[in-house]
Design a protein around this motif. Structure first.
Motif, short mmCIF file in Angstrom:
data_model
loop_
_atom_site.label_atom_id
_atom_site.label_comp_id
_atom_site.label_asym_id
_atom_site.label_seq_id
_atom_site.Cartn_x
_atom_site.Cartn_y
_atom_site.Cartn_z
N ALA A 49 0.84 -1.20 0.00
CA ALA A 49 0.00 0.00 0.00
C ALA A 49 0.87 1.25 0.00
CB ALA A 49 -0.92 0.00 1.22
N HIS A 50 2.00 1.17 0.74
CA HIS A 50 2.89 2.32 0.81
C HIS A 50 3.50 2.61 -0.55
CE1 HIS A 50 5.65 5.20 2.49
NE2 HIS A 50 6.68 4.52 1.99
N ARG A 51 3.93 1.55 -1.25
CA ARG A 51 4.52 1.73 -2.58
C ARG A 51 3.49 2.29 -3.54
NH1 ARG A 51 6.98 -3.31 -1.50
NH2 ARG A 51 5.43 -4.35 -2.83
N SER A 52 2.25 1.81 -3.45
CA SER A 52 1.18 2.29 -4.32
C SER A 52 0.91 3.76 -4.08
CB SER A 52 -0.10 1.47 -4.07
OG SER A 52 -1.17 1.99 -4.82
N ASN A 53 0.91 4.15 -2.80
CA ASN A 53 0.65 5.55 -2.48
C ASN A 53 1.76 6.45 -3.02
OD1 ASN A 53 -0.91 7.60 -0.91
ND2 ASN A 53 1.03 7.76 0.20
N ARG A 54 3.01 5.99 -2.92
CA ARG A 54 4.12 6.77 -3.45
C ARG A 54 4.00 6.91 -4.96
NH1 ARG A 54 9.81 4.71 -1.47
NH2 ARG A 54 10.37 6.41 -2.89
N GLY A 55 3.55 5.86 -5.62
CA GLY A 55 3.40 5.90 -7.07
C GLY A 55 2.34 6.88 -7.51
N GLU A 56 1.32 7.06 -6.69
CA GLU A 56 0.24 7.98 -7.02
C GLU A 56 0.70 9.42 -7.01
OE1 GLU A 56 -2.76 7.15 -4.17
OE2 GLU A 56 -3.35 5.23 -5.05
N HIS A 57 1.79 9.70 -6.31
CA HIS A 57 2.29 11.07 -6.20
C HIS A 57 3.52 11.31 -7.07
CE1 HIS A 57 -0.15 12.35 -2.62
NE2 HIS A 57 -0.27 11.04 -2.52
N ARG A 58 3.98 10.27 -7.77
CA ARG A 58 5.21 10.42 -8.57
C ARG A 58 4.91 11.20 -9.85
NH1 ARG A 58 6.43 5.41 -8.93
NH2 ARG A 58 7.75 5.39 -7.07
N ILE A 59 5.70 12.21 -10.14
CA ILE A 59 5.50 13.01 -11.35
C ILE A 59 5.74 12.14 -12.57
CG2 ILE A 59 6.32 15.00 -12.66
CD1 ILE A 59 7.09 16.31 -10.04
N SER A 60 4.85 12.21 -13.53
CA SER A 60 4.91 11.32 -14.67
C SER A 60 6.02 11.72 -15.65
CB SER A 60 3.57 11.34 -15.43
OG SER A 60 3.42 12.55 -16.15
N ALA A 61 6.51 10.73 -16.37
CA ALA A 61 7.54 10.97 -17.38
C ALA A 61 7.00 11.83 -18.52
CB ALA A 61 8.06 9.64 -17.92
N VAL A 62 5.69 11.70 -18.79
CA VAL A 62 5.08 12.50 -19.85
C VAL A 62 5.19 13.98 -19.51
CG1 VAL A 62 2.93 13.04 -21.08
CG2 VAL A 62 3.47 10.67 -20.48
N PHE A 63 4.84 14.34 -18.27
CA PHE A 63 4.92 15.74 -17.85
C PHE A 63 6.36 16.22 -17.86
CE2 PHE A 63 5.43 18.94 -14.48
CZ PHE A 63 4.54 19.90 -14.93
N LEU A 64 7.29 15.43 -17.36
CA LEU A 64 8.69 15.82 -17.35
C LEU A 64 9.21 16.03 -18.76
CD1 LEU A 64 10.09 13.49 -14.53
CD2 LEU A 64 9.60 15.94 -14.40
N GLY A 65 8.73 15.20 -19.70
CA GLY A 65 9.13 15.37 -21.10
C GLY A 65 8.64 16.70 -21.66
N ILE A 66 7.41 17.08 -21.32
CA ILE A 66 6.87 18.35 -21.79
C ILE A 66 7.64 19.52 -21.19
CG2 ILE A 66 4.81 19.83 -21.84
CD1 ILE A 66 3.15 17.23 -21.72
N VAL A 67 7.99 19.40 -19.90
CA VAL A 67 8.79 20.44 -19.25
C VAL A 67 10.16 20.55 -19.92
CG1 VAL A 67 9.97 21.08 -17.10
CG2 VAL A 67 7.62 20.24 -17.03
N ALA A 68 10.73 19.40 -20.32
CA ALA A 68 12.02 19.42 -21.00
C ALA A 68 11.93 20.14 -22.34
CB ALA A 68 12.52 17.99 -21.20
N VAL A 69 10.85 19.88 -23.07
CA VAL A 69 10.63 20.57 -24.35
C VAL A 69 10.51 22.07 -24.11
CG1 VAL A 69 9.02 20.89 -26.27
CG2 VAL A 69 9.57 18.59 -25.49
#
Length: 267
Positions: free
Chosen positions: A5-25
């Motif tokens: 459950a703890h790992r799942s909760n952390r995953g729910e708050h992890r910034i997505s690679a898609v968003f990071l890619g857009i920020v990089a662009v």
């Protein structure tokens, strides 16, 4: 059980690679606009403003979701709303593609994405209002950041192309904030006042909600309404130190496929 459950909760708050890619662009193209590295300044401005606009859409919806989480809706994490992934904010076409198309066609920051909040989990009218207001307030903050070099009188050394791009991006943020705050069913402005309305009034206006955005956008096609709207937008931008010429040149550069206006030289 607890570890999973703890790992799942952390995953729910992890910034997505898609968003990071857009920020990089956004970062790379912003650098290209600033340095003049790109062979086509207009194309670099287009990519920079478009990616920055998508970033602002993600932050807008994240603000709704984050405020709802603190208000009592613990389901927003499982829905992916806290990852800033634009593909999680309802339909990709309606949430991302159409708003970008409206930016291209009319230079209007059209509200696009949406998060589904389980309102029955939220207690208190003020919390409901704050959840609705959080999104457009993000656009207000984004506009303040974009215009900071203007109202701080810190434009020395800022290349014209980058200044124009910031001015046009600020225009989009101001239009998005104003449109979102319009108290029409289906928009955030109505969500702010809805908790304070009687059950009878809410029931009567509920059928209009799916068409609220279409109604507002249709009104903007009326020349008189359009003029009043953009006069208000221009007045706000001038109050933030951004002139009409700068926003116009920013939009002119953004539409790189059109013939450039010689009055918007960037050399």
């Amino acid at each position: 059980m607890t570890s999973t459950a703890h790992r799942s909760n952390r995953g729910e708050h992890r910034i997505s690679a898609v968003f990071l890619g857009i920020v990089a662009v956004m970062g790379v193209t912003g650098w290209a606009v600033w340095t003049g590295f790109s062979a086509s300044t207009g194309f670099a401005v287009f990519l920079f403003v478009t990616s920055a606009w998508i970033v602002s859409l993600c932050l807008h919806e994240y603000a709704h979701a984050r405020t709802a989480l603190h208000g009592g809706d613990i389901t927003v994490g499982a829905k992916g709303y806290l990852t800033l992934n634009p593909l999680k904010y309802t339909h990709a076409l309606l949430s991302i593609v159409l708003p970008v198309l409206f930016v291209i066609m009319g230079g209007i920051g059209l509200p696009g994405g949406a998060v589904f909040i389980e309102r029955n989990r939220i207690r208190g009218r003020w919390r409901h209002s704050l959840i609705s207001a959080a999104g457009p307030l993000t656009n207000v903050l984004f506009a303040v950041v974009c215009t900071a070099p203007f109202w701080l009188d810190a434009l020395d050394g800022v290349p014209p192309a980058f200044r124009y791009a910031l001015a046009f991006l600020a225009l989009l943020q101001v239009t998005a904030a104003i449109l979102n705050f319009v108290p029409v069913p289906g928009l955030d402005g109505y969500g702010v006042i809805e908790p304070w309305l009687s059950a009878k009034v809410r029931e009567q206006v509920a059928p209009i909600a799916p068409f609220g955005l279409i109604l507002v956008f249709g009104l903007l096609w009326i020349p008189e309404v359009n003029r009043v709207f953009f006069d208000a937008v221009d007045a706000l931008l001038r109050g933030l130190g951004v002139g009409d010429v700068e926003t116009y040149c920013g939009q002119d550069l953004y539409r790189f496929w059109q013939e450039a206006n010689p009055g918007c030289a960037v050399d």
